[in-house]
Structures are given as C-alpha cells and as structure tokens.
Design a protein around this motif. Structure first.
Motif: not given
Length: 338
Positions: A104-129
């Motif tokens: 219930k808090q805002m999320h953010t991506v750590i840019e330097a550690e993101c590999t761009g796998c895209e695995l976070c896109v599908a589970p997001c229920p509000v399509d905000c990624i």
C-alpha cells in the motif's frame, strides 16, 4: 571426449547477459547454461543477441545459429509512481530485487540494478510499468564503454539473482522448520505440571489438583462455542434459539469453573494446619491472588460484552476468589506468627 564436454556451466553462464528474463524458456541465465551443457540450442537469448550466440558457439565448438527471435537492446523498467497502488506483485516478480516499496505504498525501480527482464509488467494489476531503453546503456558513447557497462550489469545481475534465490531458500527452510515444530508440538502429550506445582505436591499440605485433560478440553470447547454463539447473536439479536444455546453454554462453562475452584477453597482451610510449611502457604496465597485477578478480568469482559447473567456469574466467581484469597492470607499470617 569432445571439446564441449569439458566446458562447465559456470563458463557458459559468464557469457550470458544475466538479465534473468526467462525468454530462453528457463527461470534465469544459469538454468539456461545448465540446459546448454545438456545439449540445448545456444540461440535462445534475445537480450544477449548475436554476440552471445557467437561467443557460445566459439566456446562450445558448435555452429553459429541465427537467433530464434529478434535481438533486444538493454532495457529498464520504470514505474509511473502516481498510478502505483502498492500491491507488491512487481516486487515478488523481480528476479534481482531491483524494486523498492511496501504494501500500500508507492514503489520505484532501482535503475542501476534493473536488468530489463520485463517480468514485473504482467503481474501489475493497474498497468503502471513502462519498459524503456536503459539509461545506462544510452549513456555509453563508444563500443568499449558499452561493453564495460554490459559486463558490470551482468556481474551485478548474477550476484543479485543468486542472493535473492539464497534468501528465498532460507525463508522456505525457516517456514518448513516452523511447520515441523508445530507438528511435533501437536503430537507431544500434554506438558507435565509446572515445577512450582510439583514442589507444592512434595510438601505435607495437599495442593489444588490441576483439572484433568478431559476437563481442560471440554472447557476450551465450551469457550469456543460461547464465542461463536456471541458472534452469531450479535449479527441476529432476535434469534431466540441462539440466545438459548448461548445461555446453556455459559452455564456449563460456569459449572466447570466452579468445579475447578471448589478444591481450592477446601485446600486453604487445610494449609492452615500446623504441619503446612510456610512455602506451601505462600504458593497457595499466590495462586489465590492469580485466581482473583482472573475473576476480575472476566467480570470486566462480561460488563463490556455480556448480559446480566454473565455479570452475575462473573461476580460469583469474584466472591469465591476473594474468600479464597482472604483465607490464604489469614492462614499464612497465622503460620508466620511466633
């Protein structure tokens, strides 16, 4: 033995981009490396592109094959924070723990550690990624800088992927250990009386016997029934059947409590005998004090949630507990006098 037969999984894993994206059909780069050692094709890594295929072919002495799907440039995920609802599903999906946030808090991506796998896109229920070209890759101006950046990203991605898997395995083992402990506790027989009770039993004065296992079980079952009926009656106050059942269950519970308290009263009259030790009398007084405190709590609960009958039953318990407490104090005073 062929040249590729001596190649290790680690050597192959170091040639993969460590995006941990699963686009090769495996849950990470190292599992894909293990599959390659077992004979799987080397052209199933879109993030690695043709350069990775050539490197693998050279290492394994295999022919260079065209990629099964188009090559991909380095990417990164970006969360539109104003639209994030804090569901944490993206956090659970990220294979390298590159997303910060809490329920219930805002999320953010750590840019330097993101590999761009895209695995976070599908589970997001509000399509905000959104998936965008990786800023670190765009900042590299020469081929040498790009290669250095890819090497750093791969090493970081590998380390974070391994650390996450180790953490999840540790949590799984701890959860399993707790489950086994609960199962063992359920299978063990009821615990013996406390050391204090055993000490009282060893003295010449008789002690208050603990309720039998069947009595304890019946008391617990009745307490659960009372709570259940109270909830049902709160939802339907005019239900006469539920009211009658609740009254009956409360009466049975009060009878059991009275049976448990009765031996204590007779005990106090006995511990005043000259043969009773001071220690047993002090223990009896302490037990009477605890019983009085419990009775007061039951009266407070009855006043908050019960009816007149509950308050009357609780008051009766307090009266008996007060008498037991006074008798215990008097018996100890008499024994302590010279």
């Amino acid at each position: 033995m062929s040249a590729s037969a001596s190649i290790t999984v680690t050597e192959i894993d170091h040639l993969l981009p460590q995006t941990q994206c699963g686009k090769c059909g495996h849950p990470g780069c190292r599992p894909y490396a293990e599959a390659i050692v077992a004979g799987e094709a080397i052209n199933r890594c879109p993030p690695g592109g043709n350069d990775t295929v050539v490197a693998l072919a050279t290492l394994l002495d295999r022919p260079v094959l065209p990629l099964e799907v188009d090559a991909e440039q380095p990417k990164a995920a970006v969360i539109r924070e104003a639209e994030c609802i804090g569901c944490t599903k993206c956090i659970k999906a990220c294979p390298v723990d590159a997303i910060l946030g809490a329920a219930k808090q805002m999320h953010t991506v750590i840019e330097a550690e993101c590999t761009g796998c895209e695995l976070c896109v599908a589970p997001c229920p509000v399509d905000c990624i959104d998936i965008v070209p990786h800023p670190g890759w765009l900042a590299a101006n020469t081929e040498h800088e790009q290669n250095d950046w890819l090497a750093r990203r791969a090493e970081l991605g590998r380390r974070r992927f391994e650390n996450r898997n180790a953490r999840l395995e540790r949590q799984r083992e701890e959860k399993e250990a707790r489950r086994r402990a609960r199962m063992r506790a359920r299978q063990q027989p009821p615990a013996e009386p406390a050391e204090q009770t055993a000490h009282v039993a060893s003295t010449s004065a008789p002690s208050t016997p603990a309720p039998s296992g069947n009595t304890r079980a019946r008391k617990a079952a009745l307490s659960a029934t009372v709570r259940r009926l109270e909830k049902r009656l709160a939802a339907a106050p005019d239900d006469n059947d539920t009211q009658a059942a609740l009254t009956h269950a409360r009466q049975q519970l009060a009878d059991i409590q009275a049976q448990n308290d009765a031996p204590a009263e007779s005990t106090v009259s006995q511990v005043s005998a000259p043969s009773s030790s001071l220690n047993s009398l002090r223990i009896a007084r302490s037990a009477a004090k605890q019983r009085l405190a419990l009775a007061n709590r039951q009266l407070a609960h009855a006043r908050r949630q019960g009816g007149p009958e509950d308050i009357e039953a609780a008051q009766a318990l307090i009266d008996r507990a007060e008498k037991t407490w006074q008798d215990a104090c008097q018996a100890l005073d008499n024994a302590e006098r010279p």
